[in-house]
Scaffold this active site. Structure first.
Site, PDB file in Angstrom:
ATOM      1  N   LYS A  72      58.861 -63.520  85.322  1.00 37.71           N
ATOM      2  CA  LYS A  72      58.855 -62.071  85.569  1.00 37.71           C
ATOM      3  C   LYS A  72      58.283 -61.790  86.955  1.00 37.71           C
ATOM      4  O   LYS A  72      57.306 -62.432  87.362  1.00 37.71           O
ATOM      5  CB  LYS A  72      58.008 -61.378  84.489  1.00 37.71           C
ATOM      6  CG  LYS A  72      58.007 -59.859  84.543  1.00 37.71           C
ATOM      7  CD  LYS A  72      57.162 -59.262  83.398  1.00 37.71           C
ATOM      8  CE  LYS A  72      57.200 -57.735  83.398  1.00 37.71           C
ATOM      9  NZ  LYS A  72      56.369 -57.163  82.292  1.00 37.71           N
ATOM     10  N   SER A 147      58.771 -53.625  79.307  1.00 33.48           N
ATOM     11  CA  SER A 147      59.094 -53.746  80.716  1.00 33.48           C
ATOM     12  C   SER A 147      59.694 -55.097  81.118  1.00 33.48           C
ATOM     13  O   SER A 147      60.371 -55.191  82.142  1.00 33.48           O
ATOM     14  CB  SER A 147      57.838 -53.519  81.557  1.00 33.48           C
ATOM     15  OG  SER A 147      56.898 -54.545  81.353  1.00 33.48           O
ATOM     16  N   SER A 171      55.497 -54.918  76.048  1.00 27.56           N
ATOM     17  CA  SER A 171      56.477 -55.320  77.063  1.00 27.56           C
ATOM     18  C   SER A 171      57.033 -56.733  76.922  1.00 27.56           C
ATOM     19  O   SER A 171      57.975 -57.083  77.626  1.00 27.56           O
ATOM     20  CB  SER A 171      55.870 -55.173  78.457  1.00 27.56           C
ATOM     21  OG  SER A 171      55.848 -53.829  78.833  1.00 27.56           O
TER      22      SER A 171
END
Lengths: 482, 94
Positions: A72, A147, A171
């Site tokens: 990420k 997210s 997330s």
């Protein structure tokens, strides 16, 4: 068989039996990414040359030897971009490895690729990325969750063997549920946050996205542990998180929090989760009802505490030392104000303003201090529940993936999408989402996630409970048609 | 309380400047969110200690020993403007 479809542990077995090599696996993965990522949009960038040279010299005897892991875009990998999907960090290059990256490297893994996300991890759909759109691999007109939307989408689309994400209010678990993979949020302090760009420091935790529960345990074995560079990481004895995999469920008690089974859940999600609960009963687990009485306050507490912490953490993005700086500046105030105003996206600004307000003079006690006290009550709810049960069982998200654009004008409605995941971050305990079936929407099958919540530091038990269900059902073998 | 919320003043405290459209939109959206969090007033919190962190950390110390860290070049590698190992900003004192 196409190498890119393998789980992390199957790939590892093939390296060790000599059937394939890390270089072949990397090329197969790159071919897959080149074929499907133009549709999915999970990757922001990939450093193929570096990965190739690392694959060529990989030591497959190490725990994750030669396995590419996608990251990420909020976790620093030395020499790679790290933008948190924000314009304010466009052009930023990491000058160091996060502790989790150092640990992956020491275990022989190859950090490969940067994954799209909501800007600074603020969002539930990845629509807040300032850089790129990511689609749900099961229906490209829908969101992948957020997210960590890129982290979930690439694993679900067989564009990564596994990935890392971060979970501040759901997330990891929510996008894992919406894309149909396994997402684990470890106990707060289990995994070092050093090198993770901070959103809400008392809630953030890094964790893995994988195709199977076993892979999740294997990654946690590598990621966890005390880090002198993160004073909030926990000093705990080393343990093997795979040790309960394969154990039967006799004597295991699972609690259904009654506040998580009320109106507002999509009927197909409800049906899939209830079928999973019946499956647990068939496997020998005992199901009991429990209560988490302060559940209805969790979203309100979260949006005070998380934004307050974010407003302080994001003060560092001022255009002085790194990141984007505005041009034609009159003075230093102008530099701060314009660099921030031009660099941050709308949701980030909204949350910084909310966080600043709840901490501002005259409002601190009414908002922030009160939220911290209700947070105590939410923690106590979980402590009481875990006196009675081994884990809690519930939906990860009240609904399957929604359409891109459906929620973007209504922040409050978007915040309520995290209703089942947020309390766990406030309480600090661990949680996992795993596939438990599908909802059919407009002729498309959309994954449904089952959430299991475990007590503090009981990841091994939680993974064992998740594994028993996974192995008795077909869901983890399903793949989207791309 | 949310009636007193002034989006421009709060944005200024956070060193943010809002366009007209942003200011109007945020004023209404954030007032709605502040209205939503008012529900916390229903909760009886008398005698409840606040939670700042879920693990109970006291002071965490480490030995004060030098170790390898960034070089100056690495530390400055992302600075928007620099010269002579210093970051350049507009004049701070007029």
């Amino acid at each position: 068989m196409d190498l890119h479809t393998l789980s992390l542990s199957s790939l590892q077995a093939r390296f060790r039996s000599g059937e394939t090599t890390p270089s072949e696996a990397l090329e197969a993965l790159e071919t897959r990414v080149a074929a499907v990522d133009p549709k999915v949009g999970g990757y922001l960038s990939r450093n193929l040359e570096r990965a190739r040279s690392e694959a060529a010299t990989a030591d497959i005897s190490l725990p994750l030897g030669g396995i590419p892991i996608a990251i990420k875009d909020v976790i620093n990998v030395k020499g790679d971009p790290c933008t948190a999907a924000s314009k304010i960090l466009q052009g930023y290059t990491s000058s160091y490895d996060a502790t989790v990256i150092r640990k992956l490297r020491a275990a022989g893994a190859i950090p490969f690729g940067r994954l799209n996300m909501d800007e600074f991890a603020m969002g539930s759909s990845t629509e807040n990325s300032a850089l790129q759109r990511t689609s749900n691999p099961w229906d490209l007109s829908r969101i992948p969750g957020g997210s960590s939307g890129g982290s979930a989408a690439v694993v679900a689309a067989d564009e990564a063997f596994a990935s890392l994400g971060s979970d501040t209010g759901g997330s990891i678990r929510q996008p894992a549920a919406l894309c149909g993979c396994v997402g684990l949020k470890p106990t707060y302090g289990r995994v070092s946050r050093f090198g993770l760009m901070a959103f809400a420091s008392s809630l953030d935790q890094i964790g893995p996205f994988t195709k199977t529960v076993k892979d999740s345990a294997l990654l946690l074995n590598v990621l966890s542990g005390k880090d002198p560079l993160d004073s909030t990481s926990l000093e705990t004895p080393a343990e093997d998180y795979t040790r309960f995999l394969g154990r039967d469920l006799k004597g295991v008690r699972l609690g259904m929090p009654k506040e998580y089974f009320i109106g507002g859940i999509d009927p197909q999600v409800n049906a899939a989760v209830r079928a999973a609960i019946s499956q647990y009963e068939a496997l020998g687990a005992e199901i009991v009802e429990v209560s988490l009485p302060h559940t209805e306050y969790a979203v309100a507490v979260y949006y005070i505490i998380a934004t307050a912490e974010a407003s302080a953490n994001l003060a560092r993005y001022d255009g002085v030392r790194y990141g984007r700086r505005a041009e034609d500046l009159r003075n230093i105030q102008d530099l701060y104000v314009r660099s921030r105003s031009e660099g941050f996206g709308e949701e980030v600004k909204r949350r910084i303003i909310l966080g600043t307000y709840v901490l501002s003079s005259g409002y601190y006690d009414a908002y922030y201090l009160r939220a911290q006290k209700v947070r105590t009550l939410i923690r106590q709810d979980f402590e009481n529940a875990f006196k009675k049960v081994d884990a809690l069982i519930c939906p990860t998200s009240p609904e399957a993936a929604f359409k891109i654009g459906d929620r973007s004008g209504d922040p409050l409605k978007m915040y309520l999408a995290d209703i089942f995941t947020i309390a766990t971050n406030l309480a600090g305990n661990c949680g996992i989402s795993l596939p438990c079936g599908f909802a059919e929407m407009e002729g498309r099958r959309l994954p449904v996630g089952l959430q299991l919540l475990g007590n503090n530091l009981e990841e091994a038990k939680l993974l064992g409970i998740a594994h028993a269900y996974e192995q008795s059902t077909p869901w983890h073998k399903e793949r989207p048609a791309l | 309380m949310s009636a007193e919320f002034d989006v421009r003043h709060t944005a200024h405290l956070a060193r943010l400047e809002l366009s007209e459209t942003e200011a109007t939109r945020f004023q209404s959206q954030l007032s709605q969110i502040l209205g939503y969090v008012e529900k916390l007033k229903e909760v009886d919190v008398s005698g409840v200690e606040p939670t700042a962190h879920t693990a109970e950390f006291l002071n965490v110390f480490r030995a004060d020993e030098p170790r390898d860290w960034f070089t100056t070049e690495e530390a400055l590698s992302n600075a928007p403007r620099q010269a002579n190992h210093l970051i350049i900003v507009p004049k701070v004192i007029e």
